[in-house]
Write a protein that holds these residues in place. Structure first.
Motif, PDB file in Angstrom:
ATOM      1  N   ARG A 180       0.769  -1.293   0.033  1.00  0.00           N
ATOM      2  CA  ARG A 180      -0.065  -0.003  -0.086  1.00  0.00           C
ATOM      3  C   ARG A 180       0.985   1.267   0.019  1.00  0.00           C
ATOM      4  N   VAL A 181       1.930   1.310   1.001  1.00  0.00           N
ATOM      5  CA  VAL A 181       2.542   2.567   0.841  1.00  0.00           C
ATOM      6  C   VAL A 181       3.317   2.566  -0.392  1.00  0.00           C
ATOM      7  N   GLU A 241       4.841   6.847   4.256  1.00  0.00           N
ATOM      8  CA  GLU A 241       5.955   6.317   4.829  1.00  0.00           C
ATOM      9  C   GLU A 241       5.550   5.069   5.273  1.00  0.00           C
ATOM     10  N   PHE A 242       6.371   4.036   5.371  1.00  0.00           N
ATOM     11  CA  PHE A 242       6.398   2.760   6.120  1.00  0.00           C
ATOM     12  C   PHE A 242       6.829   2.768   7.489  1.00  0.00           C
ATOM     13  N   PRO A 243       5.950   2.755   8.422  1.00  0.00           N
ATOM     14  CA  PRO A 243       6.399   2.963   9.895  1.00  0.00           C
ATOM     15  C   PRO A 243       7.213   2.122  10.597  1.00  0.00           C
TER      16      PRO A 243
END
Lengths: 451, 451
Positions: free
Chosen positions: A309-310, A321-323
């Motif tokens: 998705r990111v 951003e991917f956390p």
């Protein structure tokens, strides 16, 4: 018109394709998938083998035809064999054997992971298989149906290994588990893993920990008949190899894409690789571990979806951003449920923390409520700061998904003292008045004072 | 030597007594309990009535004898009838009818709450009861055993009301539910409560929403035979009144202890009242709501336990604060599970937020996994900031305790966008690859952008 090419038609590839298709309809999208399936639930394979899921088709979330109907040019049977970042092309081997170049402006590498098949003698024998794809699972199912095997050996005691143990038990086979470590589920601390071992023994599984498979002995016709180990031979009509997976990075490496310390493709916070316009998602890519602060390779379907998705949002022009991950995972084998999140005790030490842990044995329901089961909750905290670093659960029905509340606590870097005072749901059919997780946090908090 | 007197022998009273007994053994402790039981699980009463819990004795967590064996002077049958804060004494009416003064240095008021019994005609008839204490539940059980009633009416559709509906169905009675509001479970938003109403109808419950009980008609011998309502009479062999509870504050009010805006005893962060050395805990006391920032009165066993511990630590000389509540609650009626936390939509508006909500209908397990059930997850967020204000769940087996992860997110004031990217446990028997809670957060995040 800009063109997106995606290499890999499973979740990590189809998710960005779908995002881009929805949010940036002007982009051309081509997905190259060397197999025949898209978007299938790999985690469901053991449950097809067990018989719980009646058809392998149930595991396909969305077929190539369905993706095509939404305007995504999915090419199954098409293998990406090389990427030329300078020319902005992917060399493709089509199903008919001819090669061609596919141009791209943006490229997503979602090549996934491949099961580890060590080069030990006999590993290619009939009756020996990994369970990584739908065809793998269908073949195994057919063997069980047509050859009536009685004794299976599962080599490898990780998540897939244990799920296959359960599946084979459900199919009526006697099962031996061979695991080179002294415990199942390497991502659990040994004390928690021991509880799983007890559960396996209770199910009648013949467990051989600290034992390595060294070969597969076959009958004259080439069918497996025994697994050789460093501790003797084990008769086997069927062998499942479940030694884990490795990220598929050859294509990326050959293209000059940087690999991270974990061995998977290195990415930044947007999941971009070191090469402009080339992204990586899913089981082939690293993630930041939020607790250790280091890049890790985990390989879970949840991460593949979140990665995808990111990447899709970024390509569609919506910065995302991917956390990071905390490696939350759950599984079951028979009535034994398992959950883990964050860092284990040794992992915490390796990451530079001084871990303090406590384990509470409690009840899944009010202790007087029918059907209550035992549950053990272990919490790992940092001495002094009391920050929650991780948690692990092993228990009866109703245990596994309890890890989620602990995961959100670890995600937020709560202290054990604060978590112990949170407001969780209580009703006698579902919990003691104070959930065992809260009690474990209280005790860990008492123990984790600065020494 | 310092002396602690506790008024009330249930969780909120016995928990500080036990804390002090363990951590400050020099203190004398006297607990005054007007009933005959200590530390019983009130939430378990419906499950004794249903037959799931075989004996009411199972609900007693710790008997007076057990507390006494640990050195706590528990006096059952002793009612505190007045507190003199200046003289530092409690006026006590002993079981034999004589009164005496008990001196204290520290005092805990844990007088709990009393069930609401409106003064409508016939409420004292035989066959009409609340279910608040063990004797209440035992009497109801005896009525069912000895009089073979066929038709029960439950007045009030809150948590206890629904649990009693389930219990009476389990005992084979036909059940009518009378509720003056247009929905069950007032702490749920109406759209989520409607899902519970459907579940009640599916169970064969005759639901009468928007209907008020106005009286109880009796047979010549004094047994109830019908409930009169503003919409006609309903035949009844048995009536359970479940109209909620009210905090027992008379003793506190008479002593000059301040009452808060919710009607319960006002407390500071340490759970001290306005009078020095007098504390309040449990169902008689207010709590800070962490989301609204306002004092609220909730009345849950979880809070009573957490309150009690904080009070006990403070009295033992270990400063402790109560961090507040978010009113997480779960229940079930038949196969329908319910969870809620934080603020509902209207509550959010009343607290000054502009709420944005989305509800997702998903599956409790992978959609292809046997036994999967529908689950609806609603998330309430603040427009603009996207802060999570609350969440509600209604679904099949495996739904209720999912509220815990959402509760920890609300507790930490996470945004829906951040929660949507968290790392929750996935395995096909327990969850789709992305938990429905995460999908609900994604959609709420998209909807909650500044308008």
């Amino acid at each position: 018109m800009t063109k997106l090419v995606v290499i890999g038609g499973n979740a990590a590839g189809m998710s960005p394709a779908a995002q881009v298709n929805r949010r940036a309809p002007d982009l051309d999208i081509v997905v190259l998938e060397r197999g025949l399936y898209t978007s299938f639930a790999g985690a469901g394979l053991p449950y097809f083998v067990s018989g719980a899921v009646p058809s392998s088709a149930n595991l396909v979330v969305r077929t190539p035809q369905e993706h095509r109907a939404r305007g995504i040019d999915v090419r199954t049977g098409h293998e990406a064999i090389a990427v030329d970042p300078a020319a902005r092309t992917v060399r493709v081997r089509a199903g008919d054997g001819h090669d061609y170049d596919e141009a791209f402006d943006q490229l997503v590498i979602a090549t996934g992971a491949a099961p580890i098949r060590p080069p030990i003698p006999g590993i290619d024998a009939y009756g020996v298989t990994v369970v990584h794809t739908i065809p793998d699972a269908e073949r195994l199912d057919e063997w069980i149906r047509t050859r009536s095997p009685r004794h299976a050996v599962v080599v490898g005691g990780g998540y897939t290994g244990l799920e296959m143990v359960e599946a084979l038990l459900d199919r009526g086979l006697a099962v031996t588990l061979v695991e080179k470590r002294d415990q199942p589920l390497a991502s659990l601390d040994v004390d928690m893993a021991d509880r799983v071992s007890t559960g396996l023994a209770d199910l009648g599984v013949d467990t051989r920990f600290g034992t390595s498979a060294t070969g597969f002995d076959t009958e004259p016709k080439g069918w497996v008949r025994a697994v050789s180990t460093d501790a003797g031979d084990i008769p086997a009509d069927l062998v499942v190899i479940a030694l884990g997976v490795r990220p598929n990075t050859r294509l990326a490496v050959d293209a000059g894409i940087a690999i991270g310390p974990s061995g998977a493709i290195a990415t930044d916070a947007h999941l971009a690789t070191n090469l402009d316009g080339i992204w990586a998602a899913g089981d082939c890519a690293e993630s930041l571990h939020r607790v250790s602060g280091k890049p890790v390779w985990v390989g879970l379907g949840t991460h593949a979806n979140q990665h995808g998705r990111v990447v899709g949002l970024n390509i569609a022009g919506i910065p995302a951003e991917f956390p990071g991950v905390i490696a939350t995972a759950i599984t079951k084998v028979g009535p034994v449920e398992v959950g883990r999140t964050g860092l284990g005790e040794d992992q915490a030490r390796a990451a530079g923390f001084e871990p303090v842990t406590r384990t509470v044995e409690g009840d899944t329901r009010a202790d007087y409520f029918p059907g209550t089961a035992k549950i053990a909750v272990k919490i790992i905290a940092e001495r002094g700061t009391k920050r929650m670093l991780g948690a692990q659960i092993v228990g009866g029905p109703g245990s596994a998904k309890r890890i989620d509340a602990l995961a959100i606590a670890v995600w937020n870097a709560m202290t054990v003292d604060e978590f112990a005072q949170t407001d969780l749901g209580y009703a006698p059919p579902y919990s003691p008045v104070l959930d065992p997780s809260l009690i474990a946090a209280r005790l860990t908090g008492d123990a984790a004072r600065s020494s």
